[in-house]
Scaffold this motif. Sequence first.
Motif, PDB file in Angstrom:
ATOM      1  N   LEU A 130     -37.603   2.739 -11.850  1.00  0.00           N
ATOM      2  CA  LEU A 130     -38.208   3.761 -12.710  1.00  0.00           C
ATOM      3  C   LEU A 130     -37.179   4.379 -13.645  1.00  0.00           C
ATOM      4  O   LEU A 130     -37.460   4.611 -14.838  1.00  0.00           O
ATOM      5  N   SER A 131     -35.974   4.636 -13.150  1.00  0.00           N
ATOM      6  CA  SER A 131     -34.953   5.245 -14.013  1.00  0.00           C
ATOM      7  C   SER A 131     -34.427   4.254 -15.051  1.00  0.00           C
ATOM      8  O   SER A 131     -34.093   4.643 -16.171  1.00  0.00           O
ATOM      9  N   VAL A 132     -34.361   2.962 -14.689  1.00  0.00           N
ATOM     10  CA  VAL A 132     -34.000   1.951 -15.688  1.00  0.00           C
ATOM     11  C   VAL A 132     -35.075   1.877 -16.761  1.00  0.00           C
ATOM     12  O   VAL A 132     -34.788   1.764 -17.954  1.00  0.00           O
ATOM     13  N   ALA A 133     -36.342   1.946 -16.334  1.00  0.00           N
ATOM     14  CA  ALA A 133     -37.457   1.809 -17.271  1.00  0.00           C
ATOM     15  C   ALA A 133     -37.616   3.021 -18.177  1.00  0.00           C
ATOM     16  O   ALA A 133     -37.940   2.890 -19.361  1.00  0.00           O
ATOM     17  N   THR A 134     -37.381   4.211 -17.619  1.00  0.00           N
ATOM     18  CA  THR A 134     -37.626   5.435 -18.393  1.00  0.00           C
ATOM     19  C   THR A 134     -36.365   6.049 -18.971  1.00  0.00           C
ATOM     20  O   THR A 134     -36.445   6.878 -19.875  1.00  0.00           O
ATOM     21  N   GLY A 135     -35.198   5.681 -18.433  1.00  0.00           N
ATOM     22  CA  GLY A 135     -33.942   6.206 -18.951  1.00  0.00           C
ATOM     23  C   GLY A 135     -33.624   7.617 -18.532  1.00  0.00           C
ATOM     24  O   GLY A 135     -32.731   8.250 -19.081  1.00  0.00           O
ATOM     25  N   THR A 136     -34.320   8.146 -17.523  1.00  0.00           N
ATOM     26  CA  THR A 136     -34.065   9.519 -17.121  1.00  0.00           C
ATOM     27  C   THR A 136     -33.949   9.648 -15.614  1.00  0.00           C
ATOM     28  O   THR A 136     -34.899   9.336 -14.879  1.00  0.00           O
ATOM     29  N   SER A 137     -32.812  10.101 -15.142  1.00  0.00           N
ATOM     30  CA  SER A 137     -32.627  10.330 -13.709  1.00  0.00           C
ATOM     31  C   SER A 137     -33.397  11.568 -13.259  1.00  0.00           C
ATOM     32  O   SER A 137     -33.977  11.594 -12.169  1.00  0.00           O
ATOM     33  N   MET A 138     -33.415  12.601 -14.097  1.00  0.00           N
ATOM     34  CA  MET A 138     -34.126  13.828 -13.748  1.00  0.00           C
ATOM     35  C   MET A 138     -35.626  13.571 -13.625  1.00  0.00           C
ATOM     36  O   MET A 138     -36.278  14.032 -12.691  1.00  0.00           O
ATOM     37  N   TRP A 381     -18.452   6.318 -14.730  1.00  0.00           N
ATOM     38  CA  TRP A 381     -17.759   7.429 -14.079  1.00  0.00           C
ATOM     39  C   TRP A 381     -18.444   8.773 -14.308  1.00  0.00           C
ATOM     40  O   TRP A 381     -18.432   9.643 -13.434  1.00  0.00           O
ATOM     41  N   THR A 382     -19.062   8.944 -15.477  1.00  0.00           N
ATOM     42  CA  THR A 382     -19.797  10.198 -15.680  1.00  0.00           C
ATOM     43  C   THR A 382     -21.060  10.224 -14.815  1.00  0.00           C
ATOM     44  O   THR A 382     -21.445  11.278 -14.317  1.00  0.00           O
ATOM     45  N   CYS A 383     -21.686   9.059 -14.604  1.00  0.00           N
ATOM     46  CA  CYS A 383     -22.871   9.017 -13.743  1.00  0.00           C
ATOM     47  C   CYS A 383     -22.496   9.188 -12.270  1.00  0.00           C
ATOM     48  O   CYS A 383     -23.236   9.819 -11.517  1.00  0.00           O
ATOM     49  N   ILE A 384     -21.371   8.627 -11.863  1.00  0.00           N
ATOM     50  CA  ILE A 384     -20.912   8.818 -10.483  1.00  0.00           C
ATOM     51  C   ILE A 384     -20.741  10.298 -10.188  1.00  0.00           C
ATOM     52  O   ILE A 384     -21.261  10.821  -9.197  1.00  0.00           O
ATOM     53  N   LEU A 385     -19.995  10.977 -11.052  1.00  0.00           N
ATOM     54  CA  LEU A 385     -19.729  12.400 -10.812  1.00  0.00           C
ATOM     55  C   LEU A 385     -20.992  13.239 -10.971  1.00  0.00           C
ATOM     56  O   LEU A 385     -21.220  14.187 -10.211  1.00  0.00           O
ATOM     57  N   GLN A 386     -21.841  12.883 -11.961  1.00  0.00           N
ATOM     58  CA  GLN A 386     -23.057  13.651 -12.185  1.00  0.00           C
ATOM     59  C   GLN A 386     -23.990  13.571 -10.984  1.00  0.00           C
ATOM     60  O   GLN A 386     -24.705  14.528 -10.687  1.00  0.00           O
ATOM     61  N   GLY A 387     -23.979  12.442 -10.295  1.00  0.00           N
ATOM     62  CA  GLY A 387     -24.819  12.283  -9.119  1.00  0.00           C
ATOM     63  C   GLY A 387     -24.141  12.693  -7.833  1.00  0.00           C
ATOM     64  O   GLY A 387     -24.643  12.398  -6.741  1.00  0.00           O
ATOM     65  N   PHE A 388     -23.026  13.401  -7.942  1.00  0.00           N
ATOM     66  CA  PHE A 388     -22.250  13.771  -6.760  1.00  0.00           C
ATOM     67  C   PHE A 388     -21.860  15.246  -6.731  1.00  0.00           C
ATOM     68  O   PHE A 388     -21.817  15.846  -5.656  1.00  0.00           O
ATOM     69  N   ILE A 389     -21.550  15.823  -7.893  1.00  0.00           N
ATOM     70  CA  ILE A 389     -21.104  17.221  -7.908  1.00  0.00           C
ATOM     71  C   ILE A 389     -22.246  18.148  -7.457  1.00  0.00           C
ATOM     72  O   ILE A 389     -23.401  17.947  -7.834  1.00  0.00           O
ATOM     73  N   PRO A 390     -21.961  19.149  -6.652  1.00  0.00           N
ATOM     74  CA  PRO A 390     -23.019  19.990  -6.083  1.00  0.00           C
ATOM     75  C   PRO A 390     -23.759  20.835  -7.108  1.00  0.00           C
ATOM     76  O   PRO A 390     -24.866  21.308  -6.832  1.00  0.00           O
ATOM     77  N   GLY A 392     -24.482  19.679 -10.201  1.00  0.00           N
ATOM     78  CA  GLY A 392     -25.140  18.802 -11.163  1.00  0.00           C
ATOM     79  C   GLY A 392     -26.643  18.937 -11.070  1.00  0.00           C
ATOM     80  O   GLY A 392     -27.202  19.203 -10.000  1.00  0.00           O
ATOM     81  N   ALA A 393     -27.323  18.732 -12.178  1.00  0.00           N
ATOM     82  CA  ALA A 393     -28.777  18.938 -12.222  1.00  0.00           C
ATOM     83  C   ALA A 393     -29.509  18.055 -11.226  1.00  0.00           C
ATOM     84  O   ALA A 393     -30.502  18.472 -10.619  1.00  0.00           O
ATOM     85  N   GLN A 394     -29.051  16.819 -11.043  1.00  0.00           N
ATOM     86  CA  GLN A 394     -29.748  15.892 -10.166  1.00  0.00           C
ATOM     87  C   GLN A 394     -29.726  16.369  -8.719  1.00  0.00           C
ATOM     88  O   GLN A 394     -30.760  16.375  -8.030  1.00  0.00           O
TER      89      GLN A 394
END
Length: 456
Positions: A130-138, A381-390, A392-394
């Motif tokens: 779904l995120s590949v298809a829509t381009g949005t992790s949120m 690397w920006t996605c790794i940190l974005q999906g890890f920092i407490p 982060g929006a995700q």
Amino acid sequence: MEKIQENKPKAKALIPFIVFILLYLGTGIILELSGKEMAFYQLPAPVAIIAGVIVAFIIFDGSIDEKFSDFARGCGHENILIMCFIYLFAGAFATVSKSMGGVDSTVNLGLSLIPAQYITAGMFVISAFLSVATGTSMGTISTVAPIAIATANKAGLNLTLIVAAIIGGAMFGDNLSVISDTTIAATRTQNCELKDKFKVNFYIALPAALITFVLLIFFGKPETVVPLEQLNFNIVKVLPYVLVLGLAISGFNVFMTLGIGTLVSGIIGIIYGDLNPLTFAQSIYTGFAGMNEIFLLSMFTGGLAHMVTEHGGLQWLLEKIQKIIKGEKSAQIGISAIAAVTDMAVANNTVAIIITGPIAKELSKKYKLDPRKTASLLDIWTCILQGFIPYGAQILLAGSLTSGALSPLDLFPLLWYQQLLAVFAIISIFIPYADGLIKKRPWNWELDKAEMKNSK
């Protein structure tokens, strides 16, 4: 960035960017300490960057007219404008496809195909697709997580593990999707093709995703298997996502790809009664409006970056970085570190790429580091940190959907995909197993583009 080598290095010229980062980060920290929900997303980034622009106008030499001319040239740079228009088209496609029921059908189709005992691993796959298809992790997390949380409670699943799996799948797509704003920013700042970056990036991300999937199969089984209720879906409504993905990977023009995808989604919506011509047009505009923040941020950041470059800021930073870089591998490590640290500072992976992209491009030129690999490293690397920092929006969104049942500290040990992606990103630097495309079509540094397939 054209004049970066001509400008006298000046550390002072970086002050506007520092003001932006400190204001954006500082506001988030203060609001977080005061208990504000989604604290790091209360101050709109375009407003924060304006503060940096004002500082630039104050401290840089020249008349107001000259400074505004510099700022406008940066805002109107070809790469910035192309990036912004792609954002608009991507927003239109995502919104129209969701409005005609594409997202719900995709999720329900995936759930109906997955055996109940493998639902945790299946949620990872659904989130990834779904995120590949829509381009949005949120968007992926907000769509899939409520279903997964309800399923976890009924089926005796590990709630922490299934939420971590959804975040991992969402970041997989955020990193790889050809219509993700991070991919758009990474490829435009490095001047490479979306499909080429995808192919290099894919071979780094795939092993991490496969190992995560296997781990989830073994550790994500429920204590007791509870069959899922009847799920309604329409396979036709999934087709626009598959079409856009296929066209983009094949190298079809990105504007044509998104335009065709939007049109096909609109036609399907009209045929099935989810849309009419008027609501179709309104959904397109809603998609445009949804990209206003990143559109404005990209333009303003482009303008500020040009001013900073004109006054020697980026040249000073490059000189400092180059003192610790000895060759291609250390350049890749440097770019990865800069991207990761910047994302930790601004808690927004797209912003981090836009800020660090010009620096990465100059390092790419100096050390003959292929821009397709550079774009991949920036995005990874920006996605790794974005999906890890407490903060982060995700992570914050996923935690809020559990109604306080989970905290970032609960999720950290189980964010397996992000951890494995970091491992394979590092391996790819020292063992370039993902560089097959780069070897087949080397970069032509005179033309600043990849060689054609039939080049000798």
